[in-house]
Design an enzyme around this catalytic site. Sequence first.
Site, short mmCIF file in Angstrom:
data_model
loop_
_atom_site.label_atom_id
_atom_site.label_comp_id
_atom_site.label_asym_id
_atom_site.label_seq_id
_atom_site.Cartn_x
_atom_site.Cartn_y
_atom_site.Cartn_z
N ASP A 17 39.16 38.68 54.27
CA ASP A 17 37.73 38.63 54.53
C ASP A 17 37.23 40.08 54.58
OD1 ASP A 17 35.21 38.67 55.84
OD2 ASP A 17 35.64 36.76 56.81
N ASP A 54 29.95 43.36 45.90
CA ASP A 54 29.60 42.38 44.87
C ASP A 54 30.27 41.06 45.21
OD1 ASP A 54 28.52 41.38 42.49
OD2 ASP A 54 30.28 41.97 41.32
#
Length: 271
Positions: free
Chosen positions: A124, A146
Amino acid sequence: MSRLPNFVTCADPAATAPPLVRTHKGRRTLAFESGDVQSEMLLARPYALTLQYTRAMMCFALFVPRPRHILMVGLGGGSLAKFCHRHFPDCRITVVELRADVIALREQFLVPPDDARLRVVHADAVEYVKAQAAQGARPFDVILVDGFGAEGLPPALGNAAFYRDCRAVLGDGGVLVANVFTYDPRYPVVLDALDTVFTRRTCWFDKVAGNNRIVFAMHAAAGAAGDALPGVRRLHGLARRHGLGLGLLNRLWVRLLVMQLAWRSVLAPPH
């Protein structure tokens, strides 16, 4: 190169829907929903940047021309990772990707295997950056955010807390590049968070990436010392006109910059 079926899926139990790979007329695309292309690769030129927004994100080189370490949030089809790995031979690249099923597609998109300069981390990104910030080091010169899913930019990757952690791991003069949809309901909130965290040292280029707005935010010391950095001066100049002032000129400039980066590495002496 082996032939693939027109559509290939690779499931991840933690994901709501598997990513979709389509190969058609010399192009391979990655999408999380049919018709919503996240990444695209030319089979004949797998290291080329085909999507406008990926070329626009490479404009970080205007502010940090020779980065030593780039952090990428989101692997996708690996377009940015491949381009930077090939054309910044002195740079380390760390890619953080949440989805194992996306990482599993790296060979289909010809993403190089991990080596001394490239590492793909299954994690994460919010927790990864927070852990890096807690160590107190500033290892990165560039951060490319992104990290999109089927529903767009996750709120966790577009808020002040995340951007503060990103700022904390950027070296002086480093730049964060955020890919944001202009039609995202949270778009004004994201821009405000970037402006606030990076003390209004932000800019973008108008009309270079369709509905994607690529925002550049620089980390520099407060006051005259920070404003004197060449990258900050360039950023302030571009911010006044959102680039060169005209969308056509901005698009041309982006293409020329990407070509220059590619040729710079081709013409460089071998290591």
